[in-house]
Scaffold this motif. Structure first.
Motif, PDB file in Angstrom:
ATOM      1  N   SER A 313       0.829  -1.205   0.000  1.00  0.00           N
ATOM      2  CA  SER A 313       0.000   0.000   0.000  1.00  0.00           C
ATOM      3  C   SER A 313       0.868   1.261   0.000  1.00  0.00           C
ATOM      4  O   SER A 313       0.543   2.234  -0.682  1.00  0.00           O
ATOM      5  N   SER A 314       1.986   1.233   0.726  1.00  0.00           N
ATOM      6  CA  SER A 314       2.866   2.415   0.741  1.00  0.00           C
ATOM      7  C   SER A 314       3.481   2.636  -0.629  1.00  0.00           C
ATOM      8  O   SER A 314       3.566   3.774  -1.105  1.00  0.00           O
ATOM      9  N   ALA A 315       3.910   1.550  -1.263  1.00  0.00           N
ATOM     10  CA  ALA A 315       4.492   1.671  -2.606  1.00  0.00           C
ATOM     11  C   ALA A 315       3.447   2.197  -3.577  1.00  0.00           C
ATOM     12  O   ALA A 315       3.745   3.041  -4.433  1.00  0.00           O
ATOM     13  N   PHE A 316       2.199   1.730  -3.405  1.00  0.00           N
ATOM     14  CA  PHE A 316       1.122   2.219  -4.278  1.00  0.00           C
ATOM     15  C   PHE A 316       0.899   3.720  -4.051  1.00  0.00           C
ATOM     16  O   PHE A 316       0.747   4.486  -5.004  1.00  0.00           O
ATOM     17  N   GLY A 317       0.906   4.108  -2.773  1.00  0.00           N
ATOM     18  CA  GLY A 317       0.700   5.530  -2.438  1.00  0.00           C
ATOM     19  C   GLY A 317       1.776   6.408  -3.054  1.00  0.00           C
ATOM     20  O   GLY A 317       1.489   7.452  -3.638  1.00  0.00           O
ATOM     21  N   VAL A 318       3.032   5.967  -2.942  1.00  0.00           N
ATOM     22  CA  VAL A 318       4.137   6.765  -3.496  1.00  0.00           C
ATOM     23  C   VAL A 318       4.046   6.788  -5.025  1.00  0.00           C
ATOM     24  O   VAL A 318       4.263   7.832  -5.651  1.00  0.00           O
ATOM     25  N   MET A 319       3.709   5.621  -5.609  1.00  0.00           N
ATOM     26  CA  MET A 319       3.567   5.569  -7.070  1.00  0.00           C
ATOM     27  C   MET A 319       2.483   6.552  -7.525  1.00  0.00           C
ATOM     28  O   MET A 319       2.698   7.320  -8.465  1.00  0.00           O
ATOM     29  N   LEU A 320       1.376   6.535  -6.806  1.00  0.00           N
ATOM     30  CA  LEU A 320       0.270   7.434  -7.148  1.00  0.00           C
ATOM     31  C   LEU A 320       0.734   8.892  -7.046  1.00  0.00           C
ATOM     32  O   LEU A 320       0.420   9.719  -7.911  1.00  0.00           O
ATOM     33  N   ALA A 321       1.504   9.166  -5.993  1.00  0.00           N
ATOM     34  CA  ALA A 321       1.985  10.538  -5.779  1.00  0.00           C
ATOM     35  C   ALA A 321       2.850  11.030  -6.932  1.00  0.00           C
ATOM     36  O   ALA A 321       2.866  12.217  -7.242  1.00  0.00           O
ATOM     37  N   THR A 322       3.575  10.113  -7.549  1.00  0.00           N
ATOM     38  CA  THR A 322       4.441  10.538  -8.654  1.00  0.00           C
ATOM     39  C   THR A 322       3.664  10.682  -9.959  1.00  0.00           C
ATOM     40  O   THR A 322       4.205  11.138 -10.961  1.00  0.00           O
ATOM     41  N   MET A 323       2.384  10.278  -9.937  1.00  0.00           N
ATOM     42  CA  MET A 323       1.600  10.315 -11.180  1.00  0.00           C
ATOM     43  C   MET A 323       0.628  11.479 -11.235  1.00  0.00           C
ATOM     44  O   MET A 323       0.082  11.772 -12.296  1.00  0.00           O
ATOM     45  N   VAL A 324       0.371  12.096 -10.087  1.00  0.00           N
ATOM     46  CA  VAL A 324      -0.618  13.178 -10.080  1.00  0.00           C
ATOM     47  C   VAL A 324       0.066  14.508  -9.820  1.00  0.00           C
ATOM     48  O   VAL A 324       1.173  14.553  -9.294  1.00  0.00           O
ATOM     49  N   ALA A 398       4.457  -5.037  -4.460  1.00  0.00           N
ATOM     50  CA  ALA A 398       5.223  -3.953  -3.823  1.00  0.00           C
ATOM     51  C   ALA A 398       6.406  -3.551  -4.702  1.00  0.00           C
ATOM     52  O   ALA A 398       6.690  -2.361  -4.878  1.00  0.00           O
ATOM     53  N   ILE A 399       7.091  -4.548  -5.266  1.00  0.00           N
ATOM     54  CA  ILE A 399       8.265  -4.254  -6.101  1.00  0.00           C
ATOM     55  C   ILE A 399       7.851  -3.493  -7.369  1.00  0.00           C
ATOM     56  O   ILE A 399       8.468  -2.486  -7.728  1.00  0.00           O
ATOM     57  N   VAL A 400       6.777  -3.952  -7.990  1.00  0.00           N
ATOM     58  CA  VAL A 400       6.329  -3.296  -9.231  1.00  0.00           C
ATOM     59  C   VAL A 400       5.916  -1.844  -8.948  1.00  0.00           C
ATOM     60  O   VAL A 400       6.368  -0.911  -9.626  1.00  0.00           O
ATOM     61  N   PHE A 401       5.090  -1.643  -7.922  1.00  0.00           N
ATOM     62  CA  PHE A 401       4.660  -0.277  -7.591  1.00  0.00           C
ATOM     63  C   PHE A 401       5.869   0.590  -7.230  1.00  0.00           C
ATOM     64  O   PHE A 401       5.962   1.754  -7.633  1.00  0.00           O
ATOM     65  N   GLY A 402       6.793   0.019  -6.454  1.00  0.00           N
ATOM     66  CA  GLY A 402       7.982   0.765  -6.024  1.00  0.00           C
ATOM     67  C   GLY A 402       8.847   1.181  -7.207  1.00  0.00           C
ATOM     68  O   GLY A 402       9.309   2.324  -7.279  1.00  0.00           O
ATOM     69  N   LEU A 403       9.051   0.259  -8.136  1.00  0.00           N
ATOM     70  CA  LEU A 403       9.882   0.572  -9.307  1.00  0.00           C
ATOM     71  C   LEU A 403       9.256   1.679 -10.147  1.00  0.00           C
ATOM     72  O   LEU A 403       9.947   2.600 -10.585  1.00  0.00           O
ATOM     73  N   ILE A 404       7.950   1.573 -10.332  1.00  0.00           N
ATOM     74  CA  ILE A 404       7.267   2.623 -11.114  1.00  0.00           C
ATOM     75  C   ILE A 404       7.447   3.979 -10.419  1.00  0.00           C
ATOM     76  O   ILE A 404       7.747   4.987 -11.058  1.00  0.00           O
ATOM     77  N   ALA A 405       7.302   3.971  -9.083  1.00  0.00           N
ATOM     78  CA  ALA A 405       7.442   5.225  -8.331  1.00  0.00           C
ATOM     79  C   ALA A 405       8.842   5.818  -8.512  1.00  0.00           C
ATOM     80  O   ALA A 405       8.996   7.012  -8.765  1.00  0.00           O
ATOM     81  N   VAL A 406       9.864   4.969  -8.398  1.00  0.00           N
ATOM     82  CA  VAL A 406      11.246   5.460  -8.520  1.00  0.00           C
ATOM     83  C   VAL A 406      11.472   6.043  -9.916  1.00  0.00           C
ATOM     84  O   VAL A 406      12.012   7.141 -10.072  1.00  0.00           O
ATOM     85  N   LEU A 407      11.022   5.308 -10.937  1.00  0.00           N
ATOM     86  CA  LEU A 407      11.225   5.783 -12.317  1.00  0.00           C
ATOM     87  C   LEU A 407      10.471   7.083 -12.568  1.00  0.00           C
ATOM     88  O   LEU A 407      10.998   8.009 -13.170  1.00  0.00           O
ATOM     89  N   ARG A 408       9.227   7.154 -12.061  1.00  0.00           N
ATOM     90  CA  ARG A 408       8.430   8.361 -12.273  1.00  0.00           C
ATOM     91  C   ARG A 408       9.021   9.539 -11.524  1.00  0.00           C
ATOM     92  O   ARG A 408       9.042  10.653 -12.035  1.00  0.00           O
ATOM     93  N   PHE A 409       9.520   9.306 -10.312  1.00  0.00           N
ATOM     94  CA  PHE A 409      10.034  10.413  -9.494  1.00  0.00           C
ATOM     95  C   PHE A 409      11.304  10.997 -10.088  1.00  0.00           C
ATOM     96  O   PHE A 409      11.553  12.193  -9.989  1.00  0.00           O
TER      97      PHE A 409
END
Lengths: 414, 249
Positions: A313-324, A398-409
């Motif tokens: 859920s945290s990885a999803f939250g961070v991923m979402l944050a990098t998308m909006v 968690a890994i997939v969401f986290g990776l997307i977040a890192v790449l987006r950020f």
């Protein structure tokens, strides 16, 4: 080492901001507890004695017939020993009175064995079970028809076995055709003797329930379900934290400090995870202390799935944050995704009572894997090994969401 | 000959094909206050964001205290403090918590950060308000805290991006006094503002920027001399002469 310290500092800062925000505390801690109390109460009612399905049986045969044996075998002797999901089976002694009660809508319906039931079974000719029901009660009607069908199938199978044995004996030339007819009568007579012999039941019944449900305490699936939903909800809502950092220009300040981009992202992730950890700890403590939850055979697995759910859920939250881009879109998307994924993932009701297609859809959500894992452990008595697939899938999420977040950020932090 | 603490060489930055910074070069000496003036959208904030490592330049290089920004951004970050144009504060935390948090991010221990925070609060005249939530502060107080945070960790080079926007004369005067005292202690300052008299009073040298380029760079007196008698001409006259009178927003 310095970046780990920076992550720690960012996490503590997030917790301080969380503690200073009364609204966030209410929605993360108090509000979910209200849900748990309410739905635990509602689910207790659903699983309670009052709503238990009742199946009524009656017979028109004279005393001593096979139907007496069948009904005696099926009748519920002690309703307090019934498991959740098992119907209460009642023997109606007076056929005419039962019929009148159905007409008067005092009774939903009943199955009646005909007068010639024993004779028909023994002689091998057809007979019909009578299903008398009140058409307004569809649930009871369906149940009565199901039970009647089962009885008919059971007896039909016995008849097939009986005839097969006779045919084989004749085929092996152990008996002449005439003798075979005698043998048939002998077997029928034997069956009749067995049927009327006290304590020696001809037909035994077993109730099959899906997955051995032992949901004596609805908290065992209500609390994990809402825990998964609200942890995800809080994390998705935390997405607005990073957006807020950007809008308040504190992100710019953070990026010009000694903290690297990954440390900033790690700090937001850990801050969200810390909030979820507080939330999840309170959930379990309340569940164990106030709702007498049983942590199953492997509390370690329960803890691990909880931690994995926090990570997802945290990885999803961070991923979402990098998308909006705005705080409003972060909270809106957070709320919408949480409200869609929660019912699909079995947070509002246990997945094991849903149709197969719904259980299949649940597999695409992290919620579905988490609730399935919790259900296996807390409802079905599964051990650590039984939830390893759920743990691995949650880790993958968690890994997939986290990776997307890192790449987006890396690309949109500016 | 004075020592250049900051050297900017031919930096470029574009956003979606639009040139925001177009090949500017300059140096700032140690202990110098360098003013960067320009109309809205001239590229001043982009320059500061590049120098403070928030943005990466498309081309060119920057050295701060001998460290290359491209090769060693972490070392550069340790030398600079940034006071962004917008208030960059956690409104729900106290002033002291804000200062300590950002101080620790600059590498200070908890104790050192607290000690510096108290000292900076005193410098800004906010000793009594240290435990108050930022959300309860006036605009001037927030501006002073914004500057105090930039001073945490005692940076050698300070970037001040319009630090006096929207505040009363008393708060502005306090900020001026602070910047002067920091300069006297050897701190190097890059200062952007829209207030010409501020730049005139405070800066040793000034660059006027427009359309991502420098259109002039000199001392305040030298700039005024470019268009007339420095005793009669104001810096605003110079600015309007060099950047034109058309609206930019």
């Amino acid at each position: 080492m310095q970046q780990l310290r920076n992550i720690w500092l960012l996490t503590i800062k997030d917790l301080k901001l969380f503690a200073a925000d009364r609204g966030a505390l209410f929605f993360a801690i108090i509000f979910p507890m209200l849900f748990v109390v309410l739905f635990n109460y509602m689910m207790t009612g659903v699983m309670g004695e009052d709503s238990r399905l009742e199946i009524n049986l009656a017979t028109q045969e004279p005393a001593g017939g096979i139907s007496y044996q069948i009904i005696a075998a099926m009748e519920t002797k002690d309703a307090t020993t019934l498991k959740p999901g098992e119907p209460k089976i009642t023997w109606l002694r007076d056929y005419e009175q039962a019929k009148q009660d159905v007409e008067d809508k005092k009774l939903s319906g009943f199955i009646a064995f005909p007068e010639d039931f024993s004779e028909a079974v023994m002689m091998g000719y057809g007979t019909s079970l009578e299903v008398i029901f009140n058409p307004n009660n569809m649930e009871a009607t369906a149940a009565l028809e199901g039970v009647a069908q089962s009885i008919a199938s059971e007896l039909g199978a016995s008849r097939v076995v009986n005839d097969t044995v006779i045919s084989l004996l004749v085929e092996k030339d152990l008996f002449s055709t005439g003798a075979a007819e005698d043998l048939g009568q002998e077997i029928q007579a034997l069956l009749a003797r067995q049927a009327t012999a006290a304590g020696n039941e001809m037909i035994t019944f077993s109730t099959q329930t899906v997955g051995e449900v032992k949901a004596e305490n609805p908290a065992n699936f209500v609390i994990p379900g809402y825990l998964v939903m609200f942890v995800f909800f809080t994390a998705a809502f935390s997405a607005s934290q990073l957006v807020k950092e950007r809008q308040n220009h504190t992100l710019e300040r953070l990026l010009s400090s000694s903290a690297t981009r990954n440390a900033v992202l790690g700090g937001v992730f850990c801050g969200t995870a810390a909030k979820s950890l507080v939330q999840i700890t309170i959930f379990w403590l309340v569940g164990i202390i106030f709702f007498k939850m049983n942590m199953g055979t492997s509390p370690l697995a329960v803890i691990l799935i909880s931690i994995l759910m926090i990570l997802v859920s945290s990885a999803f939250g961070v991923m979402l944050a990098t998308m909006v881009k705005t705080e409003r879109s972060a909270s809106s998307i957070g709320v919408i995704t949480s409200l869609i994924l929660a019912p699909l993932g079995g947070c509002w009701w246990p997945l094991f009572i849903t149709p197969k297609w719904m259980q299949f859809i649940a597999k695409i959500t992290p919620h579905g894997w988490a609730t399935t894992g919790f259900n296996k452990l807390l409802v079905f008595g599964g051990d650590f090994a039984s939830v390893i697939p759920e743990m691995l899938v949650l880790l993958a999420f968690a890994i997939v969401f986290g990776l997307i977040a890192v790449l987006r950020f890396k690309t949109n932090a500016d | 000959m004075s020592e250049a603490f900051l050297a900017v060489k031919e930096i470029h930055k574009s956003f979606n094909g639009q040139k925001a910074v177009n090949g500017i070069s300059f140096t700032i000496d140690k202990g110098e206050i360098f003013g960067l003036l320009g109309p809205n959208g001239a590229g001043k904030t982009t320059v500061i964001r590049i120098l403070s490592t928030v943005l990466e330049a498309d081309a060119g290089d920057v050295t701060v205290g001998g460290y290359s920004l491209r090769k060693n951004p972490a070392a550069v970050r340790n030398l600079v403090g940034v006071c962004p144009q917008d208030l960059a504060l956690y409104e729900e935390l106290s002033a002291l918590d804000n200062l300590i948090f950002f101080g620790q991010l600059e590498g200070l221990s908890g104790r050192e950060a607290k000690s510096q925070a108290i000292s900076h609060l005193s410098l800004m005249g906010l000793t009594e308000r240290g435990k108050g939530k930022i959300s309860k502060f006036s605009g001037g107080m927030k501006r002073r805290i914004n500057l105090a945070i930039a001073l945490m960790g005692n940076p050698k080079l300070l970037f001040l991006d319009e630090p006096t926007v929207g505040i009363d004369p008393q708060s502005r005067n306090n900020i001026f006094e602070t910047i002067r005292s920091l300069r006297d202690k050897g701190m190097t300052v890059l200062y952007t503002t829209h207030y010409m008299e501020e730049a005139d009073r405070l800066c040793d040298r000034i660059a006027i920027m427009d359309g991502g380029k420098f259109v002039a760079m000199d001392t305040p007196q030298g700039l005024k001399r470019q268009i007339g008698d420095p005793d009669k001409v104001t810096l605003e006259d110079v600015f309007l002469k060099l950047t034109g009178r058309s609206l930019r927003d």
